[in-house]
Design a protein around this motif. Sequence first.
Motif, PDB file in Angstrom:
ATOM      1  N   TYR A  32     -86.434  82.553 -11.084  1.00 54.65           N
ATOM      2  CA  TYR A  32     -86.867  83.156 -12.121  1.00 54.65           C
ATOM      3  C   TYR A  32     -87.314  81.160 -12.371  1.00 54.65           C
ATOM      4  N   VAL A  33     -88.933  81.245 -11.667  1.00 56.01           N
ATOM      5  CA  VAL A  33     -89.819  79.886 -12.332  1.00 56.01           C
ATOM      6  C   VAL A  33     -89.956  80.764 -14.233  1.00 56.01           C
ATOM      7  N   ARG A  45    -103.732  83.092 -25.555  1.00 49.12           N
ATOM      8  CA  ARG A  45    -102.152  82.501 -24.946  1.00 49.12           C
ATOM      9  C   ARG A  45    -103.066  81.189 -24.033  1.00 49.12           C
ATOM     10  N   GLU A  46    -102.328  80.108 -24.123  1.00 50.70           N
ATOM     11  CA  GLU A  46    -102.327  78.764 -23.051  1.00 50.70           C
ATOM     12  C   GLU A  46    -100.907  78.108 -22.541  1.00 50.70           C
ATOM     13  N   PHE A  47    -100.928  78.071 -21.434  1.00 39.82           N
ATOM     14  CA  PHE A  47    -100.000  77.657 -20.606  1.00 39.82           C
ATOM     15  C   PHE A  47     -99.211  76.553 -21.250  1.00 39.82           C
ATOM     16  N   VAL A  48     -98.375  75.361 -21.332  1.00 36.19           N
ATOM     17  CA  VAL A  48     -97.979  74.548 -21.909  1.00 36.19           C
ATOM     18  C   VAL A  48     -96.775  73.932 -21.065  1.00 36.19           C
ATOM     19  N   ALA A  49     -96.230  74.494 -20.276  1.00 35.97           N
ATOM     20  CA  ALA A  49     -95.381  73.365 -19.694  1.00 35.97           C
ATOM     21  C   ALA A  49     -94.387  74.742 -18.726  1.00 35.97           C
ATOM     22  N   GLY A  50     -94.107  74.300 -16.995  1.00 36.11           N
ATOM     23  CA  GLY A  50     -93.562  75.083 -16.123  1.00 36.11           C
ATOM     24  C   GLY A  50     -92.418  74.316 -15.979  1.00 36.11           C
ATOM     25  N   ILE A  51     -91.224  75.046 -15.512  1.00 40.54           N
ATOM     26  CA  ILE A  51     -90.269  74.392 -14.289  1.00 40.54           C
ATOM     27  C   ILE A  51     -89.996  75.332 -13.158  1.00 40.54           C
ATOM     28  N   SER A  52     -89.406  74.723 -11.957  1.00 45.74           N
ATOM     29  CA  SER A  52     -89.312  75.335 -11.232  1.00 45.74           C
ATOM     30  C   SER A  52     -87.858  76.466 -10.899  1.00 45.74           C
ATOM     31  N   ARG A  53     -87.614  76.672 -10.366  1.00 49.27           N
ATOM     32  CA  ARG A  53     -86.416  77.989 -10.129  1.00 49.27           C
ATOM     33  C   ARG A  53     -84.755  76.244 -10.333  1.00 49.27           C
ATOM     34  N   ASN A  54     -85.291  75.327  -9.539  1.00 47.84           N
ATOM     35  CA  ASN A  54     -84.041  74.678  -9.420  1.00 47.84           C
ATOM     36  C   ASN A  54     -84.553  73.221 -10.192  1.00 47.84           C
ATOM     37  N   ASP A  90    -100.771  70.991 -32.237  1.00 42.14           N
ATOM     38  CA  ASP A  90     -99.533  72.094 -31.592  1.00 42.14           C
ATOM     39  C   ASP A  90     -99.345  73.456 -32.546  1.00 42.14           C
ATOM     40  N   THR A  91    -100.078  73.416 -33.165  1.00 39.73           N
ATOM     41  CA  THR A  91     -99.460  74.517 -34.246  1.00 39.73           C
ATOM     42  C   THR A  91     -99.431  75.464 -33.330  1.00 39.73           C
ATOM     43  N   ALA A  92     -99.268  76.427 -33.478  1.00 42.60           N
ATOM     44  CA  ALA A  92     -99.228  77.772 -32.362  1.00 42.60           C
ATOM     45  C   ALA A  92     -97.622  78.368 -32.361  1.00 42.60           C
ATOM     46  N   VAL A  93     -98.054  79.285 -31.957  1.00 39.77           N
ATOM     47  CA  VAL A  93     -96.418  80.407 -31.429  1.00 39.77           C
ATOM     48  C   VAL A  93     -96.246  80.107 -30.327  1.00 39.77           C
ATOM     49  N   TYR A  94     -95.008  79.833 -29.988  1.00 38.38           N
ATOM     50  CA  TYR A  94     -94.624  79.082 -28.065  1.00 38.38           C
ATOM     51  C   TYR A  94     -93.722  80.453 -27.940  1.00 38.38           C
ATOM     52  N   TYR A  95     -94.274  80.659 -26.730  1.00 36.24           N
ATOM     53  CA  TYR A  95     -92.948  81.668 -25.690  1.00 36.24           C
ATOM     54  C   TYR A  95     -92.695  81.483 -24.979  1.00 36.24           C
ATOM     55  N   CYS A  96     -91.241  82.041 -24.785  1.00 35.75           N
ATOM     56  CA  CYS A  96     -90.490  81.417 -23.137  1.00 35.75           C
ATOM     57  C   CYS A  96     -91.210  82.825 -23.117  1.00 35.75           C
ATOM     58  N   ALA A  97     -91.104  82.500 -20.583  1.00 38.19           N
ATOM     59  CA  ALA A  97     -91.743  83.945 -20.077  1.00 38.19           C
ATOM     60  C   ALA A  97     -91.301  82.832 -18.626  1.00 38.19           C
ATOM     61  N   ALA A  98     -90.614  84.351 -18.090  1.00 32.97           N
ATOM     62  CA  ALA A  98     -89.853  83.794 -16.386  1.00 32.97           C
ATOM     63  C   ALA A  98     -90.590  84.294 -15.328  1.00 32.97           C
ATOM     64  N   SER A  99     -90.935  84.044 -14.419  1.00 30.91           N
ATOM     65  CA  SER A  99     -92.010  83.797 -13.493  1.00 30.91           C
ATOM     66  C   SER A  99     -90.949  85.113 -11.818  1.00 30.91           C
ATOM     67  N   TYR A 115     -91.865  88.261 -17.444  1.00 30.42           N
ATOM     68  CA  TYR A 115     -90.225  88.304 -18.611  1.00 30.42           C
ATOM     69  C   TYR A 115     -90.896  87.586 -19.488  1.00 30.42           C
ATOM     70  N   TRP A 116     -91.535  88.167 -21.071  1.00 27.67           N
ATOM     71  CA  TRP A 116     -91.661  87.244 -22.378  1.00 27.67           C
ATOM     72  C   TRP A 116     -90.696  87.025 -23.509  1.00 27.67           C
TER      73      TRP A 116
END
Length: 126
Positions: A32-33, A45-54, A90-99, A115-116
């Motif tokens: 998953y990314v 809701r807005e994108f903050v950061a993402g990281i590739s599979r490896n 930067d105040t917000a609820v932060y969500y982790c997600a899988a793609s 997935y969230w």
Amino acid sequence: QVQLVESGGGLVQAGGSLRLSCAASGRTFSTYVMGWFRQAPGKEREFVAGISRNGGSTAYADSVKGRFTISRDNANPTVILQMNSLKPEDTAVYYCAASADSRYIVPLLERAYTYWGQGAQVTVSS
């Protein structure tokens, strides 16, 4: 399927730092990314950061570039968001997600993430 649980949110003064962690269950974490999104009151809701599979590629929203760092540990399924030089905006609820979307190295759109986690509140006081 992946279950995601965030931790590490809280209250911090402007200029301070926080570290968000997202623990993932399941043996397919490395397929998953992973991404972090946030939602401030009254905003979408807005994108903050993402990281590739490896972990070799990352992407950041312009608003957090140079201040936030995303990383992952596939051996101990976890994704981290290190947040420095925090600002009140930067105040917000932060969500982790899988793609699982294989079309992109790091998808930026919310709809690419399946997935969230439940979310972690981050509050930055001025």
